[in-house]
Scaffold this motif. Structure first.
Motif, PDB file in Angstrom:
ATOM      1  N   THR A 226       0.849  -1.182   0.000  1.00 46.19           N
ATOM      2  CA  THR A 226       0.000   0.000   0.000  1.00 46.19           C
ATOM      3  C   THR A 226       0.879   1.224   0.000  1.00 46.19           C
ATOM      4  OG1 THR A 226      -1.666  -1.177   1.295  1.00 46.19           O
ATOM      5  CG2 THR A 226      -1.808   1.235   1.262  1.00 46.19           C
TER       6      THR A 226
ATOM      7  N   ALA B  95       1.046   5.693  -0.290  1.00 44.15           N
ATOM      8  CA  ALA B  95       0.343   6.968  -0.204  1.00 44.15           C
ATOM      9  C   ALA B  95       1.365   8.057  -0.370  1.00 44.15           C
ATOM     10  CB  ALA B  95      -0.345   7.101   1.161  1.00 44.15           C
TER      11      ALA B  95
ATOM     12  N   GLY C  37      -6.344  15.542  -1.232  1.00 42.80           N
ATOM     13  CA  GLY C  37      -6.201  14.238  -0.601  1.00 42.80           C
ATOM     14  C   GLY C  37      -4.903  13.558  -0.988  1.00 42.80           C
TER      15      GLY C  37
ATOM     16  N   VAL D  19      -4.007   6.670  -1.799  1.00 42.84           N
ATOM     17  CA  VAL D  19      -3.762   5.474  -0.976  1.00 42.84           C
ATOM     18  C   VAL D  19      -4.292   4.293  -1.771  1.00 42.84           C
ATOM     19  CG1 VAL D  19      -4.207   4.322   1.215  1.00 42.84           C
ATOM     20  CG2 VAL D  19      -4.048   6.822   1.133  1.00 42.84           C
TER      21      VAL D  19
ATOM     22  N   ARG E 217      -7.811   2.937  -2.292  1.00 44.53           N
ATOM     23  CA  ARG E 217      -8.496   2.697  -1.020  1.00 44.53           C
ATOM     24  C   ARG E 217      -9.237   3.937  -0.548  1.00 44.53           C
ATOM     25  NH1 ARG E 217      -8.943  -2.448  -1.597  1.00 44.53           N
ATOM     26  NH2 ARG E 217      -6.971  -3.597  -1.564  1.00 44.53           N
ATOM     27  N   ASP E 218      -8.790   5.113  -0.982  1.00 43.86           N
ATOM     28  CA  ASP E 218      -9.454   6.373  -0.630  1.00 43.86           C
ATOM     29  C   ASP E 218      -9.782   7.135  -1.897  1.00 43.86           C
ATOM     30  OD1 ASP E 218      -9.069   5.749   2.021  1.00 43.86           O
ATOM     31  OD2 ASP E 218      -7.328   7.076   2.281  1.00 43.86           O
ATOM     32  N   THR E 219     -10.783   7.980  -1.809  1.00 40.95           N
ATOM     33  CA  THR E 219     -11.120   8.855  -2.933  1.00 40.95           C
ATOM     34  C   THR E 219     -10.051   9.937  -3.085  1.00 40.95           C
ATOM     35  OG1 THR E 219     -13.498   8.468  -2.718  1.00 40.95           O
ATOM     36  CG2 THR E 219     -12.826  10.523  -3.787  1.00 40.95           C
ATOM     37  N   PHE E 220      -9.718  10.228  -4.318  1.00 38.87           N
ATOM     38  CA  PHE E 220      -8.685  11.221  -4.629  1.00 38.87           C
ATOM     39  C   PHE E 220      -9.230  12.172  -5.685  1.00 38.87           C
ATOM     40  CE2 PHE E 220      -4.892  12.421  -7.212  1.00 38.87           C
ATOM     41  CZ  PHE E 220      -4.183  13.084  -6.228  1.00 38.87           C
TER      42      PHE E 220
ATOM     43  N   ALA F  25     -12.813   5.811  -4.398  1.00 44.30           N
ATOM     44  CA  ALA F  25     -12.255   4.620  -3.754  1.00 44.30           C
ATOM     45  C   ALA F  25     -12.786   3.392  -4.481  1.00 44.30           C
ATOM     46  CB  ALA F  25     -12.655   4.591  -2.286  1.00 44.30           C
TER      47      ALA F  25
END
Length: 334
Positions: free
Chosen positions: A11, A13, A34, A37, A50-53, A67
């Motif tokens: 992973t 980021a 953001g 990730v 894994r997260d919204t960007f 995500a």
């Protein structure tokens, strides 16, 4: 960039945001919101967010990578990776993520999505000349899509609790990419950007026809011209050879199709390739019959310095041709 490894899952980021020291003339190239990730998918090639960007461009337009989105840099012509680096390398990683999602969703025009990629590259700190080369790459060789009318069969309520099957006119977005670039075209793009430092509008206007005919400077021009001459000679020889082979095997077909049908399907795909490139493009065409369409694999080839026929780097396209002989999809890289 923060990197962690746990239970076999990688992973990563990294902080998002424009570096003002890389923006010249106080140009506004928007901002990222953001962190990215993501983790490797099971296939080891794709990454799953894994997260919204988000990226907000210079016109304050939001480009969201939700995500769960799968990204792999496939929206950037692979033939350019040896020049600009892979999609997870360097300063254009942020831009490649939102560009992948924009090309996958096809909600905005391909022209807008590619323009966003250029601005996002500059926002991420990519220098001006490299960003322009990357913009040319995606705008003239990258994904394209257009609305395509089709007829589908669906269940319609006929009353009394009964349903019937009925043909209904529908519309979908279809990927119709231009063929990927040749090694010579990559050299020509590099020369164009290095010699003219073009404005983004000039990049959009110089299509591959004009690129081929553009007069370069000095030794670079002579090298490109010599390479192009050899490529045209090989293309002519390859075309004659392929026609002879197809004529010799007229009574049979590797795909199990009638030879005339196979020839017609290949001719439709070749027509698209040659219309887009403006010249013969050596390739191996393989046809597979399907339920509703013919699947055609196109592997582009060239002749190396030793006279051997080798596959082009990033030189693979897949086309779908309907039973009625219409090109309904043409996608690079798969």
């Amino acid at each position: 960039m923060r990197l962690s490894l746990a239970f076999g899952l990688c992973t990563f980021a990294f902080l998002a945001g424009c570096n003002p020291t890389t923006v010249s003339d106080s140009a506004d190239f928007g901002r990222f919101e953001g962190d990215i990730v993501a983790s490797w998918a099971e296939n080891g090639r794709d990454m799953v967010l894994r997260d919204t960007f988000r990226y907000v461009d210079s016109a304050n337009r939001e480009w969201t990578a939700p995500a769960g989105s799968v990204v792999n840099g496939a929206s950037i012509p692979a033939a350019f990776w040896s020049v600009i680096g892979g999609p997870f390398e360097g300063k254009y990683r942020n831009a490649s993520v939102v560009h992948d999602v924009g090309c996958d969703e096809m909600r905005q025009s391909w022209k807008d999505v590619h323009k966003m990629f250029y601005e996002a590259c500059r926002c991420g700190g990519v220098d001006d000349s490299q960003a322009k080369m990357m913009y040319y790459a995606v705008y003239h060789f990258g994904p394209r899509w257009e609305p395509m009318a089709e007829t589908i069969v669906q269940s319609v309520d006929a009353g009394n609790g009964q349903t019937v099957l009925q043909e209904v006119a529908s519309q979908r977005m279809a990927r119709i990419d231009p063929p990927p670039p040749t090694a010579e075209e990559i050299q020509q793009v590099e020369a164009f950007v290095a010699e003219e430092n073009p404005h983004p509008e000039a990049i959009r206007e110089l299509d591959r026809y004009q690129l081929h005919r553009r007069s370069g400077h000095g030794d670079r021009r002579d090298r490109i011209s010599s390479t192009s001459d050899r490529s045209r000679d090989f293309a002519s020889r390859w075309d004659n050879q392929e026609r002879a082979v197809r004529s010799y095997h007229r009574g049979s077909s590797r795909s199990g199709l009638q030879p005339a049908t196979e020839d017609a399907v290949i001719a439709k795909v070749r027509e698209h390739v040659e219309q887009q490139t403006g010249e013969l493009r050596p390739a191996v065409y393989t046809v597979e019959p399907g339920r509703d369409a013919y699947r055609v694999s196109v592997q582009y080839v060239h002749e190396d310095e030793q006279g051997q026929v080798v596959a082009d780097e990033g030189g693979l396209s897949t086309a779908l041709v309907s039973g009625e002989g219409k090109l309904i999809e043409f996608v690079n890289g798969r």
